[in-house]
Design a protein around this motif. Structure first.
Motif, PDB file in Angstrom:
ATOM      1  N   VAL A 114       0.955  -1.316  -0.062  1.00  0.00           N
ATOM      2  CA  VAL A 114      -0.041  -0.012  -0.151  1.00  0.00           C
ATOM      3  C   VAL A 114       1.019   1.324  -0.158  1.00  0.00           C
ATOM      4  N   PRO A 115       1.704   1.488   0.833  1.00  0.00           N
ATOM      5  CA  PRO A 115       2.497   2.677   0.898  1.00  0.00           C
ATOM      6  C   PRO A 115       3.605   2.487  -0.239  1.00  0.00           C
ATOM      7  N   ALA A 116       4.114   1.322  -0.543  1.00  0.00           N
ATOM      8  CA  ALA A 116       5.140   1.156  -1.861  1.00  0.00           C
ATOM      9  C   ALA A 116       4.440   1.857  -3.174  1.00  0.00           C
ATOM     10  N   ALA A 117       2.946   1.393  -3.245  1.00  0.00           N
ATOM     11  CA  ALA A 117       2.420   1.853  -4.602  1.00  0.00           C
ATOM     12  C   ALA A 117       2.160   3.538  -4.630  1.00  0.00           C
ATOM     13  N   VAL A 118       1.685   3.982  -3.562  1.00  0.00           N
ATOM     14  CA  VAL A 118       1.789   5.500  -3.486  1.00  0.00           C
ATOM     15  C   VAL A 118       3.107   6.300  -3.741  1.00  0.00           C
ATOM     16  N   ALA A 119       4.318   5.808  -3.199  1.00  0.00           N
ATOM     17  CA  ALA A 119       5.572   6.003  -3.466  1.00  0.00           C
ATOM     18  C   ALA A 119       6.047   5.976  -4.772  1.00  0.00           C
ATOM     19  N   ALA A 177       4.020   5.643  -7.373  1.00  0.00           N
ATOM     20  CA  ALA A 177       3.080   6.726  -8.305  1.00  0.00           C
ATOM     21  C   ALA A 177       3.775   8.145  -8.259  1.00  0.00           C
ATOM     22  N   TYR A 178       4.072   8.387  -7.083  1.00  0.00           N
ATOM     23  CA  TYR A 178       4.594   9.713  -6.994  1.00  0.00           C
ATOM     24  C   TYR A 178       6.022   9.845  -7.902  1.00  0.00           C
ATOM     25  N   GLY A 179       6.726   8.826  -7.727  1.00  0.00           N
ATOM     26  CA  GLY A 179       8.010   8.810  -8.434  1.00  0.00           C
ATOM     27  C   GLY A 179       7.706   8.709  -9.998  1.00  0.00           C
ATOM     28  N   ARG A 180       6.568   8.027 -10.476  1.00  0.00           N
ATOM     29  CA  ARG A 180       6.337   8.165 -11.817  1.00  0.00           C
ATOM     30  C   ARG A 180       6.001   9.459 -12.463  1.00  0.00           C
ATOM     31  N   VAL A 181       5.189  10.407 -11.569  1.00  0.00           N
ATOM     32  CA  VAL A 181       4.677  11.304 -12.072  1.00  0.00           C
ATOM     33  C   VAL A 181       5.925  12.782 -11.919  1.00  0.00           C
ATOM     34  N   THR A 182       6.922  12.175 -11.307  1.00  0.00           N
ATOM     35  CA  THR A 182       8.085  13.340 -11.029  1.00  0.00           C
ATOM     36  C   THR A 182       9.328  12.863 -11.778  1.00  0.00           C
ATOM     37  N   LEU A 183       9.762  12.209 -10.917  1.00  0.00           N
ATOM     38  CA  LEU A 183      11.231  11.651 -11.533  1.00  0.00           C
ATOM     39  C   LEU A 183      11.404  10.797 -12.842  1.00  0.00           C
ATOM     40  N   PHE A 184      10.294   9.837 -12.960  1.00  0.00           N
ATOM     41  CA  PHE A 184      10.280   8.917 -14.184  1.00  0.00           C
ATOM     42  C   PHE A 184       9.135   9.480 -15.167  1.00  0.00           C
ATOM     43  N   ALA A 185       8.872  10.602 -15.175  1.00  0.00           N
ATOM     44  CA  ALA A 185       7.957  11.290 -16.067  1.00  0.00           C
ATOM     45  C   ALA A 185       8.481  11.126 -17.382  1.00  0.00           C
ATOM     46  N   ASP A 186       9.839  11.446 -17.491  1.00  0.00           N
ATOM     47  CA  ASP A 186      10.605  11.443 -18.875  1.00  0.00           C
ATOM     48  C   ASP A 186      10.582  10.058 -19.307  1.00  0.00           C
ATOM     49  N   PRO A 187      10.173   9.861 -20.636  1.00  0.00           N
ATOM     50  CA  PRO A 187      10.050   8.581 -21.278  1.00  0.00           C
ATOM     51  C   PRO A 187      11.392   7.926 -21.136  1.00  0.00           C
ATOM     52  N   ALA A 188      12.474   8.455 -21.595  1.00  0.00           N
ATOM     53  CA  ALA A 188      13.871   7.677 -21.506  1.00  0.00           C
ATOM     54  C   ALA A 188      14.175   7.146 -20.288  1.00  0.00           C
ATOM     55  N   ARG A 189      13.831   7.878 -19.188  1.00  0.00           N
ATOM     56  CA  ARG A 189      14.381   7.498 -17.831  1.00  0.00           C
ATOM     57  C   ARG A 189      13.330   6.437 -17.360  1.00  0.00           C
ATOM     58  N   SER A 224      -1.904  -2.158  -7.248  1.00  0.00           N
ATOM     59  CA  SER A 224      -2.877  -1.436  -8.230  1.00  0.00           C
ATOM     60  C   SER A 224      -3.873  -0.732  -7.737  1.00  0.00           C
ATOM     61  N   LEU A 225      -4.721  -1.269  -6.591  1.00  0.00           N
ATOM     62  CA  LEU A 225      -5.698  -0.583  -6.083  1.00  0.00           C
ATOM     63  C   LEU A 225      -5.134   0.890  -5.386  1.00  0.00           C
ATOM     64  N   SER A 226      -4.304   0.487  -4.499  1.00  0.00           N
ATOM     65  CA  SER A 226      -3.472   1.990  -3.786  1.00  0.00           C
ATOM     66  C   SER A 226      -3.080   3.004  -5.015  1.00  0.00           C
ATOM     67  N   GLY A 227      -2.216   2.366  -5.971  1.00  0.00           N
ATOM     68  CA  GLY A 227      -1.587   3.130  -7.030  1.00  0.00           C
ATOM     69  C   GLY A 227      -2.760   3.982  -7.835  1.00  0.00           C
ATOM     70  N   LEU A 228      -3.903   3.123  -8.008  1.00  0.00           N
ATOM     71  CA  LEU A 228      -4.903   4.056  -8.784  1.00  0.00           C
ATOM     72  C   LEU A 228      -5.454   5.039  -7.918  1.00  0.00           C
ATOM     73  N   VAL A 229      -5.578   5.231  -6.792  1.00  0.00           N
ATOM     74  CA  VAL A 229      -6.028   6.397  -5.838  1.00  0.00           C
ATOM     75  C   VAL A 229      -4.898   7.122  -5.785  1.00  0.00           C
ATOM     76  N   ALA A 230      -3.840   7.122  -5.836  1.00  0.00           N
ATOM     77  CA  ALA A 230      -2.659   7.931  -5.800  1.00  0.00           C
ATOM     78  C   ALA A 230      -2.740   8.671  -7.123  1.00  0.00           C
ATOM     79  N   TYR A 231      -2.517   7.872  -8.047  1.00  0.00           N
ATOM     80  CA  TYR A 231      -2.477   8.497  -9.664  1.00  0.00           C
ATOM     81  C   TYR A 231      -3.618   9.446  -9.725  1.00  0.00           C
ATOM     82  N   THR A 232      -4.809   9.049  -9.438  1.00  0.00           N
ATOM     83  CA  THR A 232      -5.975   9.784  -9.676  1.00  0.00           C
ATOM     84  C   THR A 232      -5.733  11.282  -8.806  1.00  0.00           C
TER      85      THR A 232
END
Length: 262
Positions: free
Chosen positions: A81-86, A88-100, A188-196
Motif C-alpha cells: 500500500v505505501p509502496a504503491a503511493v511512493a 506513483a509519485y516517482g512516476r509523475v515526477t522523476l520517471f515522467a521522462d520517457p527515456a528515464r 494496483s488499487l492503492s496506486g490507482l487512488v494515488a495517480y488519480t
C-alpha cells in the motif's frame, strides 16, 4: 469501438500468458498502451493498474494457496500500500521522462528475466519443501521494494515479486503465485487512488489519471484470459512456467530497448 476491441483482445492475451506464472500480464501491456492504444505519459502506468484491478481478483481466487499462507499474504498486502503511493509519485515526477522510464524498466526486468531463462533451460526444479518460507521481515522488504517499482512502472508489484521469489529466494512458481497476485492487487488499487489524486491536484507531469475505458476493456479481456491461463497452468510443469516467467520479463525489457534506440 476499434480501440475498445483491441483493448479487450490485448487484455485477454496478456492475462492468458501471465496467469500461469502468477503475474497479471500487464508487463506486456506497456508497449501496447503507447504503440497501439494511444495512451501516453504517466497515464500508461495508471491505465495498466486499472487492468490489474479488474483482472487480478479472479486470478487470485483461482491461484493455488498452500496451507498456512494467510500471514504471508497479509504481510505482502500491507507493504504494498505505501509502496504503491511512493511509486506513483516517482512516476509523475522523476520517471515522467520517457527515456528515464524505459531505462528503469530495462534495469529491473532484464537481469531477472535472463536468470530465469537460464534456470529453465538447465531444467532446475525446486519444490516448496526444498526452500523454507521467506521470513516475514524479508518478505515485507521485498514486497515494499517491488511494490514501489511495480507502482512506478504500472505492472503491479507481483510482476517484480514473483521473479525475485523464484530466482533469488528459491521458491517454486506455484508458491510464489498467490503472493505475487496479492502484491499486484494491493499495489494496483492503492496506486490507482494515488495517480488519480496526483492528477486532480496537479502534482507532477500530466496526464497521470488512468484512461478508464481502455483500462476497463483490457481488464475485462483479462478476466477471460485468466480463466484460459488457469486451465493451461494445470497441464504444464514448473519448468515451462519458469520459462514463461523469464520470457515475460525479458521480452518486455527488450521491447523497451528497441523503443529507447529509436
Amino acid at each position: 469501438m476499434t480501440e475498445v476491441a483491441l483493448a479487450l483482445l490485448a487484455g485477454f492475451l496478456v492475462a492468458a500468458l501471465g496467469t500461469p506464472v502468477g503475474v497479471s500480464g500487464a508487463v506486456f501491456l506497456l508497449p501496447l498502451q503507447a504503440g497501439v492504444l494511444g495512451v501516453s505519459g504517466p497515464a500508461v502506468s495508471a491505465t495498466n493498474l486499472v487492468f490489474n484491478a479488474v483482472s487480478t481478483p479472479l486470478a487470485l481466487l483461482r491461484a493455488p494457496r498452500p496451507a498456512g499462507r494467510r500471514g504471508e499474504l497479509l504481510v505482502v498486502a500491507g507493504a504494498c500500500v505505501p509502496a504503491a503511493v511512493a511509486g506513483a509519485y516517482g512516476r509523475v515526477t522523476l520517471f515522467a521522462d520517457p527515456a528515464r522510464f524505459r531505462l528503469l524498466v530495462i534495469a529491473v526486468l532484464a537481469p531477472l528475466g535472463v536468470q530465469l531463462l537460464v534456470r529453465a533451460v538447465r531444467g532446475a526444479r525446486l519444490r516448496d519443501r526444498d526452500a523454507p518460507p521467506v521470513a516475514a521481515f524479508r518478505l515485507a522488504l521485498l514486497a515494499l521494494v517491488t511494490g514501489m517499482v511495480g507502482g512506478t512502472i504500472g505492472i503491479g508489484g507481483g510482476s517484480m515479486l514473483a521473479p525475485v521469489l523464484v530466482a533469488l529466494a528459491g521458491q517454486s512458481v506455484a508458491r510464489a503465485a498467490p503472493l505475487a497476485l496479492t502484491s499486484t492487487l494491493a499495489t494496483s488499487l492503492s496506486g490507482l487512488v494515488a495517480y488519480t489524486m496526483f492528477d486532480a491536484l496537479h502534482i507532477g507531469t500530466p496526464p497521470a489519471a488512468p484512461v478508464w475505458h481502455v483500462g476497463i476493456a483490457t481488464g475485462l479481456g483479462g478476466v477471460a484470459g485468466a480463466l484460459a491461463g488457469a486451465a493451461v497452468a494445470r497441464r504444464i510443469g514448473e519448468r515451462v512456467l519458469t520459462l514463461l516467467l523469464g520470457t515475460t520479463a525479458t521480452v518486455t525489457a527488450a521491447a523497451h530497448v528497441v523503443q529507447l534506440a529509436q
